[in-house]
Motif scaffolding. Structure first.
Motif, short mmCIF file in Angstrom:
data_model
loop_
_atom_site.label_atom_id
_atom_site.label_comp_id
_atom_site.label_asym_id
_atom_site.label_seq_id
_atom_site.Cartn_x
_atom_site.Cartn_y
_atom_site.Cartn_z
N VAL A 246 -7.76 2.17 2.28
CA VAL A 246 -8.16 1.58 1.02
C VAL A 246 -9.64 1.18 1.10
CG1 VAL A 246 -7.71 -0.27 -0.65
CG2 VAL A 246 -5.81 0.74 0.64
N SER B 18 -13.52 -1.24 -2.70
CA SER B 18 -13.29 -1.41 -4.13
C SER B 18 -11.80 -1.52 -4.47
CB SER B 18 -13.87 -0.22 -4.89
OG SER B 18 -13.17 0.97 -4.54
N GLY B 19 -10.93 -1.25 -3.48
CA GLY B 19 -9.49 -1.30 -3.70
C GLY B 19 -8.89 0.03 -4.08
N HIS B 20 -9.70 1.09 -4.04
CA HIS B 20 -9.25 2.42 -4.44
C HIS B 20 -8.91 3.30 -3.24
CE1 HIS B 20 -11.34 1.19 -8.11
NE2 HIS B 20 -10.61 2.10 -8.74
N TYR C 116 -7.34 6.30 -7.29
CA TYR C 116 -6.25 5.42 -7.74
C TYR C 116 -6.56 4.01 -7.26
CZ TYR C 116 -3.54 9.63 -8.63
OH TYR C 116 -3.10 10.84 -9.11
N PHE C 117 -6.50 3.03 -8.17
CA PHE C 117 -6.73 1.65 -7.78
C PHE C 117 -5.44 1.11 -7.19
CE2 PHE C 117 -6.57 -2.93 -8.50
CZ PHE C 117 -7.70 -3.30 -7.79
N ILE C 118 -5.53 0.55 -5.97
CA ILE C 118 -4.38 -0.03 -5.29
C ILE C 118 -4.48 -1.54 -5.34
CG2 ILE C 118 -3.06 -0.11 -3.15
CD1 ILE C 118 -3.21 2.69 -4.53
N SER C 119 -5.44 -2.11 -4.62
CA SER C 119 -5.65 -3.56 -4.60
C SER C 119 -6.85 -3.87 -3.71
CB SER C 119 -4.42 -4.28 -4.05
OG SER C 119 -4.70 -5.64 -3.84
N LYS C 120 -7.71 -4.76 -4.16
CA LYS C 120 -8.83 -5.17 -3.30
C LYS C 120 -8.33 -5.96 -2.10
CE LYS C 120 -12.78 -5.25 -6.39
NZ LYS C 120 -13.88 -6.07 -6.91
N ALA C 121 -7.16 -6.58 -2.23
CA ALA C 121 -6.60 -7.35 -1.12
C ALA C 121 -6.26 -6.45 0.08
CB ALA C 121 -5.35 -8.10 -1.57
N LEU C 122 -6.08 -5.16 -0.16
CA LEU C 122 -5.75 -4.22 0.91
C LEU C 122 -6.97 -3.46 1.43
CD1 LEU C 122 -2.41 -2.80 -0.50
CD2 LEU C 122 -2.71 -4.46 1.33
N ALA C 123 -8.15 -3.83 1.00
CA ALA C 123 -9.37 -3.14 1.42
C ALA C 123 -9.46 -3.07 2.94
CB ALA C 123 -10.59 -3.85 0.85
#
Length: 81
Positions: free
Chosen positions: A33, A36-38, A46-53
């Motif tokens: 990831v 940007s979280g993508h 695909y946007f997943i989550s910035k928390a998972l960067a």
């Protein structure tokens, strides 16, 4: 949502990857990831989550669906005194 879709999502959220039963014809990929979280799959973002960067997630591709599986281990300790 079909019942087998719900079952698959529940299994992926609660089971280790090696024990997960996948539908026939499913393909598994790994993606990192971005900040940007993508993630990118077949050239499409695909946007997943910035928390998972910075973390790697698992993508499960079945028929015309892209399923994101992100298992995050957590270990915390607090002093009791």
């Amino acid at each position: 949502m079909r019942s087998e879709d719900q079952l698959m999502i529940n299994i992926s959220a609660n089971s280790p990857a090696e024990n997960m039963a996948l539908p026939e014809g499913a393909n598994i990929y790994s993606r990192k990831v971005a900040r940007s979280g993508h993630i990118s799959y077949e050239g499409r973002p695909y946007f997943i989550s910035k928390a998972l960067a910075g973390r790697y997630i698992r993508l499960i591709v079945v028929d015309d669906r892209l399923i994101v599986d992100a298992a995050i281990p957590l270990h915390k300790e607090y002093p009791l005194a």
